[in-house]
Design a protein around this motif. Structure first.
Motif, PDB file in Angstrom:
ATOM      1  N   GLY A  27       0.763  -1.189  -0.057  1.00  0.00           N
ATOM      2  CA  GLY A  27       0.359   0.007   0.027  1.00  0.00           C
ATOM      3  C   GLY A  27       0.878   1.147   0.090  1.00  0.00           C
ATOM      4  N   PRO A  28       0.152   2.366  -0.103  1.00  0.00           N
ATOM      5  CA  PRO A  28       1.005   3.516  -0.093  1.00  0.00           C
ATOM      6  C   PRO A  28       1.547   3.890   1.509  1.00  0.00           C
ATOM      7  CG  PRO A  28      -1.728   3.890   0.074  1.00  0.00           C
ATOM      8  CD  PRO A  28      -1.394   2.415  -0.065  1.00  0.00           C
ATOM      9  N   PRO A  29       2.375   5.161   1.327  1.00  0.00           N
ATOM     10  CA  PRO A  29       2.997   5.415   2.384  1.00  0.00           C
ATOM     11  C   PRO A  29       2.188   5.526   3.666  1.00  0.00           C
ATOM     12  CG  PRO A  29       3.814   6.645   0.694  1.00  0.00           C
ATOM     13  CD  PRO A  29       2.740   5.852   0.071  1.00  0.00           C
ATOM     14  N   ARG A  30       2.273   5.369   4.785  1.00  0.00           N
ATOM     15  CA  ARG A  30       1.365   5.850   6.048  1.00  0.00           C
ATOM     16  C   ARG A  30       2.063   6.728   6.699  1.00  0.00           C
ATOM     17  NH1 ARG A  30       1.283   0.350   5.102  1.00  0.00           N
ATOM     18  NH2 ARG A  30       2.730  -0.162   6.547  1.00  0.00           N
ATOM     19  N   SER A  31       3.189   7.170   6.590  1.00  0.00           N
ATOM     20  CA  SER A  31       3.766   8.123   7.447  1.00  0.00           C
ATOM     21  C   SER A  31       5.085   8.925   6.591  1.00  0.00           C
ATOM     22  CB  SER A  31       4.395   7.451   8.685  1.00  0.00           C
ATOM     23  OG  SER A  31       5.583   6.702   8.220  1.00  0.00           O
ATOM     24  N   PHE A  32       5.296   9.927   7.341  1.00  0.00           N
ATOM     25  CA  PHE A  32       6.395  10.646   6.302  1.00  0.00           C
ATOM     26  C   PHE A  32       7.723   9.692   6.415  1.00  0.00           C
ATOM     27  CE2 PHE A  32       9.990  13.440   5.768  1.00  0.00           C
ATOM     28  CZ  PHE A  32       9.477  14.261   4.534  1.00  0.00           C
ATOM     29  N   ASP A  33       8.041   8.956   7.375  1.00  0.00           N
ATOM     30  CA  ASP A  33       9.342   8.392   7.364  1.00  0.00           C
ATOM     31  C   ASP A  33       9.184   7.393   6.294  1.00  0.00           C
ATOM     32  OD1 ASP A  33      10.776   9.551   9.322  1.00  0.00           O
ATOM     33  OD2 ASP A  33       9.878   8.374  10.981  1.00  0.00           O
ATOM     34  N   GLU A  34       7.979   6.698   6.203  1.00  0.00           N
ATOM     35  CA  GLU A  34       7.640   5.545   5.041  1.00  0.00           C
ATOM     36  C   GLU A  34       8.002   6.168   3.522  1.00  0.00           C
ATOM     37  OE1 GLU A  34       4.377   2.390   4.087  1.00  0.00           O
ATOM     38  OE2 GLU A  34       4.470   3.210   6.050  1.00  0.00           O
ATOM     39  N   PHE A  35       7.204   7.202   3.585  1.00  0.00           N
ATOM     40  CA  PHE A  35       7.320   8.150   2.247  1.00  0.00           C
ATOM     41  C   PHE A  35       8.799   8.456   1.977  1.00  0.00           C
ATOM     42  CE2 PHE A  35       8.044  12.517   1.025  1.00  0.00           C
ATOM     43  CZ  PHE A  35       7.738  12.456  -0.365  1.00  0.00           C
ATOM     44  N   GLU A  36       9.615   8.867   2.902  1.00  0.00           N
ATOM     45  CA  GLU A  36      10.964   9.103   2.829  1.00  0.00           C
ATOM     46  C   GLU A  36      11.746   8.107   2.304  1.00  0.00           C
ATOM     47  OE1 GLU A  36      14.507  11.950   4.918  1.00  0.00           O
ATOM     48  OE2 GLU A  36      12.928  11.101   6.153  1.00  0.00           O
ATOM     49  N   ARG A  37      11.561   6.830   2.828  1.00  0.00           N
ATOM     50  CA  ARG A  37      12.217   5.627   2.606  1.00  0.00           C
ATOM     51  C   ARG A  37      11.912   5.000   1.065  1.00  0.00           C
ATOM     52  NH1 ARG A  37      10.847   4.212   7.924  1.00  0.00           N
ATOM     53  NH2 ARG A  37       8.771   3.144   7.269  1.00  0.00           N
ATOM     54  N   ARG A  38      10.765   5.506   0.741  1.00  0.00           N
ATOM     55  CA  ARG A  38      10.245   5.087  -0.679  1.00  0.00           C
ATOM     56  C   ARG A  38      10.786   5.987  -1.870  1.00  0.00           C
ATOM     57  NH1 ARG A  38       4.158   2.653  -0.064  1.00  0.00           N
ATOM     58  NH2 ARG A  38       4.611   1.004   1.563  1.00  0.00           N
ATOM     59  N   LEU A  39      11.433   6.905  -1.382  1.00  0.00           N
ATOM     60  CA  LEU A  39      11.841   8.115  -2.362  1.00  0.00           C
ATOM     61  C   LEU A  39      12.774   7.157  -3.488  1.00  0.00           C
ATOM     62  CD1 LEU A  39      12.315  11.243  -0.578  1.00  0.00           C
ATOM     63  CD2 LEU A  39      10.805  10.847  -2.059  1.00  0.00           C
ATOM     64  N   PRO A  40      12.564   7.590  -4.969  1.00  0.00           N
ATOM     65  CA  PRO A  40      13.528   6.896  -5.736  1.00  0.00           C
ATOM     66  C   PRO A  40      14.771   7.646  -5.700  1.00  0.00           C
ATOM     67  CG  PRO A  40      11.623   7.980  -6.788  1.00  0.00           C
ATOM     68  CD  PRO A  40      11.406   8.226  -5.230  1.00  0.00           C
ATOM     69  N   CYS A  41      15.884   7.081  -6.167  1.00  0.00           N
ATOM     70  CA  CYS A  41      16.977   7.594  -6.709  1.00  0.00           C
ATOM     71  C   CYS A  41      17.164   7.489  -7.904  1.00  0.00           C
ATOM     72  CB  CYS A  41      18.094   7.106  -5.939  1.00  0.00           C
ATOM     73  SG  CYS A  41      19.078   7.893  -4.912  1.00  0.00           S
ATOM     74  N   PHE A  42      17.339   8.332  -8.851  1.00  0.00           N
ATOM     75  CA  PHE A  42      17.519   8.108 -10.232  1.00  0.00           C
ATOM     76  C   PHE A  42      19.068   8.487 -10.618  1.00  0.00           C
ATOM     77  CE2 PHE A  42      13.259   7.517 -10.725  1.00  0.00           C
ATOM     78  CZ  PHE A  42      12.560   8.403  -9.703  1.00  0.00           C
ATOM     79  N   ALA A  43      19.559   7.618 -11.028  1.00  0.00           N
ATOM     80  CA  ALA A  43      21.147   7.866 -11.121  1.00  0.00           C
ATOM     81  C   ALA A  43      21.151   8.633 -12.521  1.00  0.00           C
ATOM     82  CB  ALA A  43      21.886   6.525 -11.908  1.00  0.00           C
ATOM     83  N   GLY A  44      21.924   9.828 -12.080  1.00  0.00           N
ATOM     84  CA  GLY A  44      22.053  10.984 -13.012  1.00  0.00           C
ATOM     85  C   GLY A  44      20.882  11.800 -13.628  1.00  0.00           C
ATOM     86  N   GLN A  45      19.781  11.590 -12.835  1.00  0.00           N
ATOM     87  CA  GLN A  45      18.617  12.185 -13.067  1.00  0.00           C
ATOM     88  C   GLN A  45      17.991  13.155 -12.021  1.00  0.00           C
ATOM     89  OE1 GLN A  45      15.184  10.131 -14.434  1.00  0.00           O
ATOM     90  NE2 GLN A  45      16.444   8.813 -15.811  1.00  0.00           N
ATOM     91  N   THR A  46      17.270  14.103 -12.196  1.00  0.00           N
ATOM     92  CA  THR A  46      16.725  14.793 -11.076  1.00  0.00           C
ATOM     93  C   THR A  46      15.478  14.894 -11.115  1.00  0.00           C
ATOM     94  OG1 THR A  46      18.485  16.438 -11.326  1.00  0.00           O
ATOM     95  CG2 THR A  46      16.537  17.271 -10.305  1.00  0.00           C
ATOM     96  N   TRP A  47      14.761  14.636 -10.084  1.00  0.00           N
ATOM     97  CA  TRP A  47      13.118  14.292 -10.021  1.00  0.00           C
ATOM     98  C   TRP A  47      12.770  15.885 -10.211  1.00  0.00           C
ATOM     99  CZ3 TRP A  47      10.808  12.451  -4.938  1.00  0.00           C
ATOM    100  CH2 TRP A  47       9.376  12.086  -4.854  1.00  0.00           C
ATOM    101  N   ALA A  48      11.668  15.435 -11.223  1.00  0.00           N
ATOM    102  CA  ALA A  48      11.057  17.125 -11.562  1.00  0.00           C
ATOM    103  C   ALA A  48      10.575  17.756 -10.388  1.00  0.00           C
ATOM    104  CB  ALA A  48       9.905  16.529 -12.718  1.00  0.00           C
ATOM    105  N   GLY A  49      10.132  17.179  -9.468  1.00  0.00           N
ATOM    106  CA  GLY A  49       9.412  17.673  -8.257  1.00  0.00           C
ATOM    107  C   GLY A  49      10.526  18.418  -7.548  1.00  0.00           C
ATOM    108  N   GLN A  50      11.862  18.077  -7.586  1.00  0.00           N
ATOM    109  CA  GLN A  50      12.921  18.830  -7.047  1.00  0.00           C
ATOM    110  C   GLN A  50      12.857  20.138  -7.559  1.00  0.00           C
ATOM    111  OE1 GLN A  50      16.552  16.961  -7.101  1.00  0.00           O
ATOM    112  NE2 GLN A  50      17.540  18.088  -5.483  1.00  0.00           N
ATOM    113  N   ARG A  51      12.808  19.825  -8.948  1.00  0.00           N
ATOM    114  CA  ARG A  51      12.915  21.360  -9.825  1.00  0.00           C
ATOM    115  C   ARG A  51      11.968  22.112  -9.468  1.00  0.00           C
ATOM    116  NH1 ARG A  51      16.372  21.388 -14.010  1.00  0.00           N
ATOM    117  NH2 ARG A  51      17.432  19.310 -14.807  1.00  0.00           N
ATOM    118  N   ALA A  52      10.317  21.835  -9.387  1.00  0.00           N
ATOM    119  CA  ALA A  52       9.492  22.614  -9.155  1.00  0.00           C
ATOM    120  C   ALA A  52       9.444  23.063  -7.942  1.00  0.00           C
ATOM    121  CB  ALA A  52       8.319  21.837  -9.546  1.00  0.00           C
TER     122      ALA A  52
END
Length: 166
Positions: A27-52
């Motif tokens: 299921g979806p994250p239930r807390s901020f810590d869980e959300f943070e653990r699920r954040l993707p890393c993109f080798a050589g990419q920047t998440w569009a959300g980081q830019r916005a």
């Protein structure tokens, strides 16, 4: 604040189908810590959300709008959905992590794009205005230089403050 734990996503990224193993299982994250653990890393990419989110922060937006900009495309990296529905899907996935002032601009963003609203449901004028501002940050994000990006930890600190756990 703990370090961002990034997970490799072998076949999922913008425009790709399928779910990354284990990231949305259970299921979806239930807390901020869980959300943070699920954040993707993109080798050589920047998440569009980081830019916005960087643009929103530099423009003096409120913390809720900065967070909405950061997480507006959270779902894209897990299920590959197109932009027209990714903001609503992201809001749905993060409903246990962030309150309505963060999620509603994301929902209005989708309505603005599709030019349709749910029958009988009118968003608050403030949410519509925030959705328009969010759209402007997202549209401008592609021109944001990597040299100007705020660090993940700075943006995650803002997001944590706006979360239910903050």
């Amino acid at each position: 604040m703990t370090a961002v734990q990034c997970h490799a996503i072998s076949s999922v990224g913008p425009g790709r189908q399928g779910a990354a193993p284990g990231l949305l299982r259970g299921g979806p994250p239930r807390s901020f810590d869980e959300f943070e653990r699920r954040l993707p890393c993109f080798a050589g990419q920047t998440w569009a959300g980081q830019r916005a989110a960087t643009l929103a922060r530099r423009a003096g937006a409120c913390d809720q709008l900065i967070t909405a900009a950061l997480v507006h495309d959270f779902a894209r990296y897990f299920d590959g959905r197109e932009e027209a529905c990714v903001a609503r899907r992201s809001a749905d996935l993060l409903v246990a992590v962030f309150p309505e002032p963060v999620l509603e601009p994301m929902r209005c963003l989708e309505r603005h794009m599709a030019r349709t609203a749910e029958p009988g449901v009118a968003p608050a004028p403030h949410a519509v205005a925030q959705g328009r501002r969010l759209r402007a940050y997202i549209d401008s994000a592609s021109a944001c230089s990597d040299d100007l990006l705020l660090p993940w930890q700075t943006l995650l600190g803002i997001a944590r403050r706006t979360s239910f756990d903050g």
